[in-house]
Enzyme design. Structure first.
Site, short mmCIF file in Angstrom:
data_model
loop_
_atom_site.label_atom_id
_atom_site.label_comp_id
_atom_site.label_asym_id
_atom_site.label_seq_id
_atom_site.Cartn_x
_atom_site.Cartn_y
_atom_site.Cartn_z
N ASP A 24 43.52 34.58 36.06
CA ASP A 24 44.31 35.34 35.09
C ASP A 24 44.08 34.84 33.66
OD1 ASP A 24 46.05 37.31 34.28
OD2 ASP A 24 47.87 36.15 34.72
N ARG A 28 44.04 37.97 27.35
CA ARG A 28 44.57 37.14 26.26
C ARG A 28 43.48 36.29 25.63
NH1 ARG A 28 48.96 34.58 29.74
NH2 ARG A 28 47.81 35.72 31.35
N TRP A 29 42.54 35.86 26.43
CA TRP A 29 41.41 35.08 25.89
C TRP A 29 40.64 35.92 24.87
CZ3 TRP A 29 36.07 35.48 25.76
CH2 TRP A 29 35.38 34.31 25.43
N ARG A 37 39.54 43.57 25.44
CA ARG A 37 39.84 42.88 26.71
C ARG A 37 38.62 42.74 27.62
NH1 ARG A 37 45.12 42.43 28.28
NH2 ARG A 37 44.46 42.64 30.45
N SER A 69 44.02 43.59 41.85
CA SER A 69 45.14 43.74 42.77
C SER A 69 45.46 45.21 43.02
CB SER A 69 46.38 43.04 42.20
OG SER A 69 46.96 43.82 41.16
N GLU A 71 48.04 46.51 42.41
CA GLU A 71 48.88 46.94 41.28
C GLU A 71 48.07 47.14 39.99
OE1 GLU A 71 49.77 44.37 43.36
OE2 GLU A 71 51.15 45.69 44.45
N ASN A 72 46.84 46.63 39.96
CA ASN A 72 46.05 46.74 38.73
C ASN A 72 45.62 48.17 38.40
OD1 ASN A 72 44.59 43.44 39.14
ND2 ASN A 72 46.19 44.05 37.71
N ARG A 75 46.98 49.84 35.19
CA ARG A 75 46.47 49.60 33.83
C ARG A 75 45.87 50.88 33.25
NH1 ARG A 75 44.19 43.46 33.49
NH2 ARG A 75 46.01 42.56 34.48
N ARG A 192 46.39 29.14 39.87
CA ARG A 192 46.54 30.30 39.00
C ARG A 192 46.35 29.85 37.57
NH1 ARG A 192 50.18 35.64 39.09
NH2 ARG A 192 49.39 36.53 37.14
N ILE A 199 52.99 34.76 42.23
CA ILE A 199 51.96 35.07 43.23
C ILE A 199 51.36 36.46 43.00
CG2 ILE A 199 51.54 35.29 45.74
CD1 ILE A 199 52.21 32.42 44.96
#
Ligand code: IPE
Ligand code: IPE
Ligand code: MG
Length: 254
Positions: A24, A28-29, A37, A69, A71-72, A75, A192, A199
């Site tokens: 993860d 942000r990086w 991104r 995931s 859930e991704n 996005r 992580r 998680i």
């Protein structure tokens, strides 16, 4: 497990057999450098390469990486599209190298959401590397811990309906046998990056007794020395699996 039997538990060594990572912090990086991104995701692939290399050198048996995931999909469509492209070009590009290094590649998760040509490529990569025994690399793509338990439950329910098993006789071993990675040891060390301590629907069942390690370092910046820090944190822990510290010491010295 019979808790009082000496040797019934694996008190473990200094090095994990199986490392599982939530990679993860790519976005942000990139943002910190004023970049889009996707640049962070691209750099993240380089970190993957380095961590795979480190694990292979250290003779860690299994590495499991959370790439995307279930859930991704939430996005923005553009980011999802770019992530898919990146994932599958990286897959294509890296498979030969993995094969050359005697690494078996497995893609875990619900493949059915991917386009047919991509599903074919996954099968091709898995087939090519199937007999490699230097290390197993699991890449979790469209994976969710809840999905994994649901798909295992469906298989057991079907067996019960067909009279092959009794519902009352279902054991945790039977559930385990139907989960992704059933033939592999559970993760010993979970890492992580990116500062969040959760998680996020990664491995749920399989992490029941895993040592957890969280770091603020963002995934593209997670280099060999950061990985070594995680490994030395693991090496300093005493895994008790419900026993007392004294029992574990006795088992160790036996
Ligand atoms: C992890 O980095 C990669 C994926 C989830 C695909 P993020 O994209 O979540 O990066 P942050 O958390 O926004 O920094
Ligand atoms: C978890 O990261 C998924 C992957 C690294 C693939 P996220 O960045 O999606 O997690 P949340 O949403 O912040 O919990
Ligand atoms: Mg994130």
């Amino acid at each position: 497990m019979h808790d009082n039997e000496a040797g019934a538990i694996d008190v473990g060594g200094a090095l994990p057999r199986h490392v599982a990572i939530i990679m993860d912090g790519n976005g942000r990086w990139a943002k910190a450098q004023g970049k889009p991104r996707i640049i962070g995701h691209r750099r993240g692939v380089e970190t993957v390469r380095e961590v795979v290399k480190a694990c292979r050198e250290l003779e860690i048996e299994v590495l499991t990486l959370f790439a995307f995931s279930s859930e991704n999909w939430r996005r923005p469509a553009k980011e999802v599209g770019l992530l898919m492209d990146l994932f599958f070009t990286a897959l294509d590009r890296e498979v030969k190298r993995l094969h050359h290094n005697n690494i078996r590649l497995r893609i875990i998760g619900d493949h059915s959401a991917f386009p047919a040509r991509i599903q074919k490529r996954i099968i091709k990569a898995e087939t090519l590397t199937a007999d490699n025994d230097g290390m197993t690399l699991n890449v979790a793509a469209n994976y969710g811990g809840k999905w994994d338990i649901v798909q295992a439950t469906r298989k057991l329910a079907a067996k019960a309906v067909h009279g092959e098993i009794e519902a009352d006789a279902i054991t945790d071993e039977m559930i385990e046998a139907e989960l992704s990675m059933s033939e592999l040891p559970d993760p010993d060390l979970f890492i992580r990056t990116g500062g969040e301590e959760r998680i996020s629907n990664f491995l749920i069942w399989q992490l029941a007794y895993t040592e957890l390690y969280f770091t603020d370092t963002l995934w593209p910046a997670f280099d060999r020395s950061e990985f070594d820090k995680a490994l030395s944190s693991f090496a300093g822990r005493q895994r008790r699996f419900g026993h007392t510290g004294e029992q574990i010491e006795k088992l160790r010295n036996a």
